[in-house]
Design a protein around this motif. Structure first.
Motif, PDB file in Angstrom:
ATOM      1  N   GLN A  83       0.829  -1.205   0.000  1.00 42.79           N
ATOM      2  CA  GLN A  83       0.000   0.000   0.000  1.00 42.79           C
ATOM      3  C   GLN A  83       0.868   1.263   0.000  1.00 42.79           C
ATOM      4  OE1 GLN A  83      -2.286  -0.887   3.615  1.00 42.79           O
ATOM      5  NE2 GLN A  83      -4.123  -0.953   2.342  1.00 42.79           N
ATOM      6  N   HIS A  84       1.896   1.256   0.867  1.00 51.59           N
ATOM      7  CA  HIS A  84       2.744   2.459   0.979  1.00 51.59           C
ATOM      8  C   HIS A  84       3.372   2.808  -0.370  1.00 51.59           C
ATOM      9  CE1 HIS A  84       5.582  -0.859   1.306  1.00 51.59           C
ATOM     10  NE2 HIS A  84       6.494  -0.030   0.863  1.00 51.59           N
ATOM     11  N   GLY A 104       6.244  -4.384   6.918  1.00 50.03           N
ATOM     12  CA  GLY A 104       6.606  -5.725   6.456  1.00 50.03           C
ATOM     13  C   GLY A 104       7.896  -5.676   5.652  1.00 50.03           C
ATOM     14  N   CYS A 105       7.931  -4.816   4.652  1.00 48.14           N
ATOM     15  CA  CYS A 105       9.118  -4.683   3.793  1.00 48.14           C
ATOM     16  C   CYS A 105      10.348  -4.306   4.607  1.00 48.14           C
ATOM     17  CB  CYS A 105       8.883  -3.602   2.738  1.00 48.14           C
ATOM     18  SG  CYS A 105       7.665  -4.047   1.500  1.00 48.14           S
ATOM     19  N   GLY A 139      -0.182  -4.689   4.713  1.00 44.38           N
ATOM     20  CA  GLY A 139      -1.391  -3.935   4.405  1.00 44.38           C
ATOM     21  C   GLY A 139      -2.048  -4.279   3.081  1.00 44.38           C
ATOM     22  N   MET A 140      -1.241  -4.453   2.033  1.00 39.92           N
ATOM     23  CA  MET A 140      -1.858  -4.700   0.729  1.00 39.92           C
ATOM     24  C   MET A 140      -2.571  -6.050   0.706  1.00 39.92           C
ATOM     25  SD  MET A 140      -2.636  -3.435  -2.057  1.00 39.92           S
ATOM     26  CE  MET A 140      -1.681  -2.169  -2.882  1.00 39.92           C
TER      27      MET A 140
HETATM   28  C1  LIG Z   1       8.991 -11.481  -0.812  1.00 35.79           C
HETATM   29  C2  LIG Z   1       7.554 -11.144  -1.016  1.00 35.79           C
HETATM   30  N1  LIG Z   1       6.602 -11.792  -0.296  1.00 35.79           N
HETATM   31  C3  LIG Z   1       5.311 -11.480  -0.477  1.00 35.79           C
HETATM   32  C4  LIG Z   1       4.926 -10.525  -1.380  1.00 35.79           C
HETATM   33  C5  LIG Z   1       3.456 -10.205  -1.566  1.00 35.79           C
HETATM   34  N2  LIG Z   1       3.152  -8.898  -0.981  1.00 35.79           N
HETATM   35  C6  LIG Z   1       2.945  -7.824  -1.742  1.00 35.79           C
HETATM   36  S1  LIG Z   1       2.622  -6.449  -0.848  1.00 35.79           S
HETATM   37  C7  LIG Z   1       2.745  -7.298   0.599  1.00 35.79           C
HETATM   38  C8  LIG Z   1       2.538  -6.593   1.915  1.00 35.79           C
HETATM   39  C9  LIG Z   1       3.626  -5.680   2.234  1.00 35.79           C
HETATM   40  O1  LIG Z   1       3.461  -5.227   3.549  1.00 35.79           O
HETATM   41  P1  LIG Z   1       4.135  -3.928   4.089  1.00 35.79           P
HETATM   42  O2  LIG Z   1       5.566  -3.891   3.722  1.00 35.79           O
HETATM   43  O3  LIG Z   1       3.845  -3.797   5.541  1.00 35.79           O
HETATM   44  O4  LIG Z   1       3.437  -2.780   3.241  1.00 35.79           O
HETATM   45  P2  LIG Z   1       1.927  -2.220   3.278  1.00 35.79           P
HETATM   46  O5  LIG Z   1       1.172  -2.945   2.216  1.00 35.79           O
HETATM   47  O6  LIG Z   1       1.383  -2.476   4.648  1.00 35.79           O
HETATM   48  O7  LIG Z   1       2.088  -0.780   2.976  1.00 35.79           O
HETATM   49  C10 LIG Z   1       3.033  -8.636   0.365  1.00 35.79           C
HETATM   50  C11 LIG Z   1       3.175  -9.663   1.422  1.00 35.79           C
HETATM   51  C12 LIG Z   1       5.953  -9.893  -2.128  1.00 35.79           C
HETATM   52  N3  LIG Z   1       5.681  -8.951  -3.031  1.00 35.79           N
HETATM   53  N4  LIG Z   1       7.246 -10.215  -1.919  1.00 35.79           N
END
Ligand SMILES: Cc1ncc(C[n+]2csc(CCOP(=O)(O)OP(=O)(O)O)c2C)c(N)n1
Length: 463
Positions: free
Chosen positions: A277-278, A329-330, A359-360
């Protein structure tokens, strides 16, 4: 070598010391020409330990590797002719335009023709966001005007873009009335997803320059009449501006945080984002005015990309402010590189958009899985049990850690980060987990069903 083949442009296995210099020269040639891409050189331990005379090849000869940069004149003329005949044209600009350093040429073409422009996720910054002919980013989370300009156009001029599924939505229903001019340096991209009426293989910089001349010759001083098309697009811009709702839980709106980072830091900075999402909010709410201001992994979807990308940018251009806009997460995939930043004096700024979740994925669970949130809660923004505590982590790595939970604290924290250049900075912005990325075209659905807010959902047909 084998395991990297799908993710490299080319791979070499070097078994003798004598082969090393010529292979490195070839690797650079392949990596930087045509459609640029990573090249793996796997050097065996034997080759590393043996001695050989250093002979750098005066010229790199690679049989079978001949990237085409200059396009066929006839095809350029055909493209110019289609442009002149079109009533609803749009320039669909992809990352290739930035890779080809063709943004000045693009600006001239856009000004000469009066045609609207959309810039994909990889092309943010290829054309200034402030320009009145720019409709923004197309695709799954694109602006409504950008999505519909492609969908309803009668001519798409694709420049260094690849008709990614995030842009086309359901490909068989994408832009049903459009003719397509497809410009790409990589012949494998042409007509891969959408058959091109005018295929043009060439370097975007050269092709766009040639197209400007061909268009001027063909137009002979006359102007395209796009008044109706612009009327329609201006109406869409008025009706569907980018926006967001304040979260009901009283926590910070992530979009606001990102918007303020962009506003307080400005277009000369470099912004890198992770995936999620970010990333989409950073693509939407920061205004990009120049190429290379936005770094992103695009279709590779590389979580953890923001920190190393920001570090590379800061080392390459130390005078620029460099932000990593990251998800919680990232950030947990590459935050150990803060050690490298501190030890090697690479003072990047990290904004963790901490919604305490993946989040996404959570958004998709909310929208498409009846709100069954499963394994997306990360606890990173938990009120009493933050795991991990990013401020303490920043401190442990020798970075300045700041936590922001209230709207009144946002600007001061960003300003403090901008003033701090003797070490990396991490701002842990605790934001609402319920905020969603809008607009949205659900996966596998026609772009005609762009949904611009949760409560304004047109009914789309599920796959
Ligand atoms: C290594 C990896 N695992 C899973 C995914 C699938 N994925 C895409 S966005 C996402 C969530 C990312 O979470 P966060 O970094 O907290 O960002 P937010 O969406 O909350 O802004 C995931 C798990 C991916 N792109 N790469």
């Amino acid at each position: 070598m084998g395991i990297t083949m799908p993710i490299t442009k080319h791979s070499f296995l070097v078994k003798t010391a004598e082969e090393v210099p010529a292979t490195i020269a070839a690797a650079y040639q392949i990596a930087t020409t045509g459609r640029p891409g990573p090249v793996l050189v796997d050097i065996t331990k034997d080759a590393q330990q043996n001695l050989a005379p250093f002979i750098w090849p005066p010229k790199v000869e690679l049989p079978g590797y001949r990237p085409i940069t200059k396009a066929h004149g006839k095809q350029i003329q055909a493209a110019a002719q289609l442009l002149l005949e079109s009533k609803k044209p749009v320039f669909y600009v992809g990352g290739g335009v930035i890779r080809a350093e063709a943004t000045a040429e693009l600006a001239r073409l856009v000004e000469a023709t009066g045609v609207p422009v959309v810039t994909t996720l990889m092309a943010r910054g290829a054309f200034p966001d402030s320009h009145p002919q720019h409709l923004g980013m197309p695709g799954m989370h694109g602006t409504v005007p950008a999505v519909l300009s492609l969908q309803e156009s009668d001519l798409i001029v694709s420049l260094g873009a690849r008709f990614d599924d995030r842009v086309t939505g359901k490909a068989s229903e994408f832009a049903p009335n459009a003719k397509v001019v497809h410009v790409d340096v990589d012949p494998a991209e042409i007509s891969k997803i959408r058959v091109a009426d005018v295929p043009i293989v060439g370097d975007a910089k050269e092709v766009i320059s040639d197209l400007i001349t061909a268009y001027a010759d063909a137009a002979g001083g006359s102007k395209l009449d796009l008044a109706d098309w612009w009327n329609y697009l201006h109406g869409l811009q008025k009706e569907f501006p980018l926006g967001y709702a304040e979260p009901a839980d009283g926590l910070l709106a992530p979009q606001y945080v990102i918007k303020r980072i962009g506003e307080l830091t400005g277009p000369e900075a470099i912004y890198a984002a992770g995936v999620g999402q970010h990333q989409m909010w950073a693509a939407q709410f920061i205004k990009y005015e120049r190429p290379h201001a936005w770094l992103n992994s695009g279709g590779a979807g590389t979580m953890g990309y923001a920190i190393p990308a920001a570090m590379g940018a800061k080392v390459a251009e130390p005078e620029r402010t460099v932000w990593a806009i990251d998800g919680d997460g990232c950030f947990q995939m590459t935050n150990q590189e803060l050690a490298t930043c501190t030890i090697n004096d690479i003072p990047i700024k990290v904004a963790v958009i901490n919604n305490s979740s993946l989040g996404m994925v959570r958004q998709w669970q909310t929208l498409f899985y009846d709100g069954r949130h499963s394994f997306t809660d990360l606890n990173t923004g938990h009120e009493t049990r933050m795991v991990p505590d990013f401020v303490k982590m920043a401190d442990a790595y020798g970075a300045l850690g700041i936590r922001v939970t209230k709207v009144e604290e946002v600007d001061a924290a960003i300003k403090l980060a901008l003033e701090t250049n003797d070490r990396p900075v991490v701002i842990d912005f605790i934001v609402s987990a319920d905020a969603m990325v809008w607009p949205m075209v659900p996966q596998g659905v026609s772009n005609s069903f762009v949904q611009y807010a949760k409560d304004h959902a047109p009914e789309w047909e599920e796959e």
